[in-house]
Scaffold this active site. Structure first.
Site, PDB file in Angstrom:
ATOM      1  N   CYS A 421     -16.251  27.100  20.771  1.00  0.00           N
ATOM      2  CA  CYS A 421     -16.562  26.302  21.955  1.00  0.00           C
ATOM      3  C   CYS A 421     -17.941  26.675  22.512  1.00  0.00           C
ATOM      4  O   CYS A 421     -18.942  26.275  21.929  1.00  0.00           O
ATOM      5  CB  CYS A 421     -15.446  26.447  22.986  1.00  0.00           C
ATOM      6  SG  CYS A 421     -15.419  25.056  24.117  1.00  0.00           S
ATOM      7  N   HIS A 548     -10.699  25.154  20.332  1.00  0.00           N
ATOM      8  CA  HIS A 548     -10.209  26.545  20.426  1.00  0.00           C
ATOM      9  C   HIS A 548      -9.090  26.749  19.406  1.00  0.00           C
ATOM     10  O   HIS A 548      -7.913  26.558  19.743  1.00  0.00           O
ATOM     11  CB  HIS A 548      -9.677  26.819  21.833  1.00  0.00           C
ATOM     12  CG  HIS A 548     -10.741  26.903  22.868  1.00  0.00           C
ATOM     13  ND1 HIS A 548     -11.337  28.087  23.226  1.00  0.00           N
ATOM     14  CD2 HIS A 548     -11.327  25.946  23.607  1.00  0.00           C
ATOM     15  CE1 HIS A 548     -12.249  27.851  24.151  1.00  0.00           C
ATOM     16  NE2 HIS A 548     -12.266  26.562  24.407  1.00  0.00           N
ATOM     17  N   GLU A 550      -7.791  29.326  18.378  1.00  0.00           N
ATOM     18  CA  GLU A 550      -6.915  30.471  18.678  1.00  0.00           C
ATOM     19  C   GLU A 550      -5.570  30.060  19.260  1.00  0.00           C
ATOM     20  O   GLU A 550      -4.567  30.759  19.093  1.00  0.00           O
ATOM     21  CB  GLU A 550      -7.612  31.458  19.626  1.00  0.00           C
ATOM     22  CG  GLU A 550      -7.923  30.968  21.038  1.00  0.00           C
ATOM     23  CD  GLU A 550      -9.284  30.291  21.176  1.00  0.00           C
ATOM     24  OE1 GLU A 550      -9.774  29.739  20.171  1.00  0.00           O
ATOM     25  OE2 GLU A 550      -9.847  30.295  22.288  1.00  0.00           O
TER      26      GLU A 550
END
Ligand code: GLN
Length: 585
Positions: A421, A548, A550
Site C-alpha cells: 500500500c 493489503h 496480510e
C-alpha cells in the site's frame, strides 16, 4: 425397548468418552431444524491484555475441531463507531474485512484461527449501537416513549447479537452452530455495563443449555516463594456475579501451570467446578493454546454445557498439533527489515507479522524482524543489513524520507523488496525521482502542490464529497500477463481478490513512462486504470501491492507476496517459480 436402546446409546457415549459418535446426516439436519444458536461468551477480569482474543479464538478452534460450525462476535465497548479512526499507536492495527469493515484486530485472530470471513457487523461497538438507537429515535420508531439504556440500548444489543450470529461466515449455507462472543475490556468497566446487562438478559432468554460463560482471568505470582495468587480472580468473579452473570468456566492465564491448590481455591471461592477451571499458561507460540484446551478436555465440558455432545465428533486437532510442533522445532531464521512508521509496537502491524510468520513457517524458517523506524533511517541506509526489506502501509508523511531510502537501497542492491500500500506508493515515488529524474515526484498526500504527481487522490466515488473517500475492502486485481512473478505466486491465477484501505493511487498518466523504464504494472483493477501490483524488471524480487495481502494470510496458507519475499530472501524463489511453471507445486 426404547429405554433400553436409549440406555445402550448412553453407555456407548460414556464408554467412548473421547470417541463421541457422529450422528447420521439426517438426524443432524433434523436436530439443526429444532436447535437454537449456542452462545459462548468470553469475558475478562483483573487486567486487560490477557490474550482474551486468542483464548476466545482457541475455544472456537476446539469446537470447530469437534465438527461444529463456529462464528464470532467481538464487542468493543468504546464510543468510536469503528476502529477506522483509531491510531495504530494506541489501539494496534486496524483490521480490514472483505466488506470494507475497519475493525478491531481481534477479528483478525478469529479469521485466522477459524478460517472464516467475518462482516463489519461482527464487530459491535457502543458507537454503532447508539447510532442505530438514535436513528430509530429520530424516525419516531419509539412512538413517543422515553428512550433509555435499559431497555432500548440493551434490546438493540441483543437484537444485533442474535441476528449477526446467524450470518454464515464459513462459506457454507445456513447459520453456524456456535457463536463465540468476546466482550472487550475488563468486567467492571463503566462503559461495558449495558453489554453485560444485555448479555445477562440474552442468557436468561436463550436458557441454560444454549449459553456458556467463560471468564478469562490472571493468576499472578508474588514474592520469592512464587505463590500463585487467586484473590484478584475471586474479586473479578464476584463482580461478574453481582451483575447477574455466573461463569461456568474460568480460563486462568498464568506464567507456569496452575498448581492443584490454586485450582481448589478458585473452585471453592468462585463457585466453578475444578473440572471447569482451565489453565492457559505461557506457551512457545499461540498455536498451542487450542491444544492446551483440548488437553484439559475443555471441548467436552463446553459441549456438555451447551448440550452439544451428541452432535459433535471426536476432536481432531492433528493439523494444529503439527503446525505448533513444526513451528517450535524451526531453528533457522531469516532477517527481514521492516521499515515503517509505527515500529515501536508490534500490534500496529499485527497481521503483517502474522503473514510473515505464515510465509516463513512454510519455508521452515523463523522470521527475525529488524524493526526500523523510518524516521531513524532518514540519512543512513546502512542499517538495512537484512536479507529483505518490507515497507508496510501507513498514513501521513512521517518517515517517508526513510522509506524512500529503503526502497532505493533494495532496488539498487538487488535486495528482495515488498511494498504494501503506502510501501508500493513509496517505491513509485523513489523510482520516478531516481530513474525518471523527476526530482519533485511525490504523492498528493505528502505534497498536494507537487508538479510531479506520481501518486494521486483517486476516489471511487465523488471527488468533491469528502466523506467515505477511502477505498475499502475486497477488490479484484487482474494479472496483465501470466508471465510475472506475482501471478505465479498466486498459483497461476488470472485474478486475485484482496483487501484494500487507501485513498491515493499511482497516477495512470505516468504509468507509460514508468513501464518504459522497467517498472511494470502487472496487476490492475477491472477498469485498467488503478494500478494494483508492480514488479521491477531485472531485479530478483521487487514487488509493490496497492492492497493489503496480510489480511487474508492464514496459518498453512501463506499469502503469496509474503511467501515470495521470504523465498527470494533465501534464494528459493527461482526453484519455486519453475515448479509453478510446470504446475507441480
Ligand atoms: N496513505 C496511503 C493512501 O491513503 C496508503 C494507505 C495505506 O498504506 N493503507 O493511499
Amino acid at each position: 425397548m426404547w429405554i433400553l436402546r436409549r440406555y445402550a446409546f448412553c453407555t456407548f457415549t460414556r464408554a467412548a468418552a473421547q470417541q463421541i459418535p457422529v450422528l447420521s446426516r439426517v438426524s443432524r439436519e433434523k436436530y439443526k431444524e429444532k436447535r437454537r444458536m449456542k452462545y459462548v461468551l468470553v469475558t475478562g477480569g483483573v487486567v486487560s491484555g490477557l490474550g482474551k482474543g486468542v483464548t476466545a479464538s482457541s475455544i472456537g478452534v476446539v469446537l470447530k475441531a469437534c465438527g461444529l460450525r463456529v462464528t464470532s462476535i467481538k464487542i468493543d465497548p468504546y464510543l468510536n463507531t469503528d476502529a477506522g479512526t483509531m491510531s495504530p499507536f494506541e489501539h494496534g492495527e486496524v483490521f480490514v474485512l472483505d466488506d470494507g469493515g475497519e475493525v478491531d484486530l481481534d477479528l483478525g485472530n478469529y479469521e485466522r484461527f477459524l478460517d472464516v470471513t467475518l462482516t463489519k457487523d461482527n464487530n459491535i461497538t457502543t458507537g454503532k449501537i447508539y447510532q442505530s438507537v438514535l436513528e430509530k429515535e429520530r424516525k419516531g420508531d419509539y412512538l413517543g416513549k422515553t428512550v433509555q439504556v435499559v431497555p432500548h440500548i440493551t434490546d438493540a444489543i441483543k437484537d444485533w447479537i442474535e441476528s449477526v450470529s446467524l450470518i454464515p461466515v464459513d462459506g457454507k449455507e445456513g447459520p453456524a452452530d456456535v457463536c463465540v462472543i468476546e466482550l472487550g475490556g475488563t468486567v467492571g468497566d463503566i462503559e461495558s455495563m449495558p453489554f453485560i446487562e444485555a448479555l445477562r438478559q440474552l442468557y436468561f432468554s436463550v436458557g441454560q443449555d444454549n449459553f456458556c460463560l467463560i471468564h478469562v482471568s490472571l493468576i499472578p505470582v508474588l514474592g520469592v516463594v512464587g505463590e500463585q495468587k487467586t484473590k484478584p480472580t475471586q474479586h473479578s468473579v464476584r463482580e461478574l456475579r453481582a451483575l447477574g452473570l455466573i461463569p461456568h468456566f474460568l480460563a486462568c492465564r498464568s506464567a507456569q501451570p496452575l498448581v492443584e491448590n490454586a485450582k481448589q481455591k478458585l473452585s471453592q471461592f468462585c463457585h466453578v467446578p475444578v473440572a471447569n477451571i482451565l489453565n492457559i499458561h505461557d506457551v512457545p507460540n499461540i498455536w498451542h493454546v487450542p491444544l492446551l484446551l483440548r488437553n484439559q478436555s475443555a471441548h467436552d465440558a463446553i459441549l456438555k454445557q451447551l448440550d452439544l455432545l451428541s452432535v459433535a465428533r471426536h476432536v481432531d486437532l492433528q493439523e494444529w498439533t503439527r503446525r505448533a510442533e513444526t513451528s517450535d522445532n524451526i531453528t533457522k531464521s531469516v532477517r527481514i527489515a521492516m521499515v515503517g512508521k509505527y515500529v515501536g509496537l508490534t500490534d500496529s502491524y499485527l497481521s503483517v507479522v502474522k503473514a510473515l510468520m505464515h510465509a516463513c513457517i512454510a519455508c521452515s524458517l523463523k522470521p527475525s524482524i529488524d524493526w526500523i523506524a523510518a524516521s531513524d533511517l532518514e540519512d543512513d541506509s546502512a542499517k538495512l543489513g537484512a536479507a529483505c526489506v518490507l515497507v508496510p502501509g501507513g498514513f501521513g508523511d512521517r518517515g517517508v524520507k526513510g522509506m524512500i531510502l529503503a526502497a532505493r537501497y533494495a532496488r539498487e542492491n538487488s535486495v528482495p523488496f515488498l511494498g504494501i500500500c503506502l510501501g508500493m506508493q513509496i517505491s513509485v515515488i523513489e523510482f520516478a525521482r531516481s530513474v525518471l529524474h523527476l526530482d519533485k515526484a511525490n504523492s498528493e498526500e505528502f505534497d498536494p502542490q507537487t508538479p510531479d504527481r506520481v501518486v494521486i487522490f483517486m476516489p471511487e466515488g465523488s471527488k468533491t464529497h469528502m466523506g467515505s473517500t477511502m477505498r475499502l475492502g475486497s477488490r479484484r486485481t487482474l494479472f496483465q500477463t501470466p508471465d510475472c512473478i506475482a501471478a505465479k505466486l498466486y498459483n497461476n491465477s488470472e485474478y486475485v481478490d484482496e483487501r484494500h484501505r487507501h485513498r491515493y493511487e499511482v497516477n495512470p498518466d505516468i504509468v507509460g513512462s514508468l513501464e518504459e523504464a522497467g517498472l511494470k504494472f502487472v496487476g490492475r483493477d477491472e477498469s485498467g486504470k488503478r494500478m494494483e501490483i508492480l514488479e521491477l524488471q531485472d531485479h530478483p524480487f521487487y514487488i509493490g501491492v496497492q492492497f493489503h495481502p496480510e489480511f487474508k494470510s492464514r496459518p498453512g496458507r501463506p499469502s503469496a507476496p509474503f511467501l515470495g519475499l521470504v523465498l527470494a530472501a533465501t534464494g528459493q524463489l527461482e526453484a519455486f517459480v519453475k515448479r509453478q511453471q510446470n504446475g507441480n507445486v
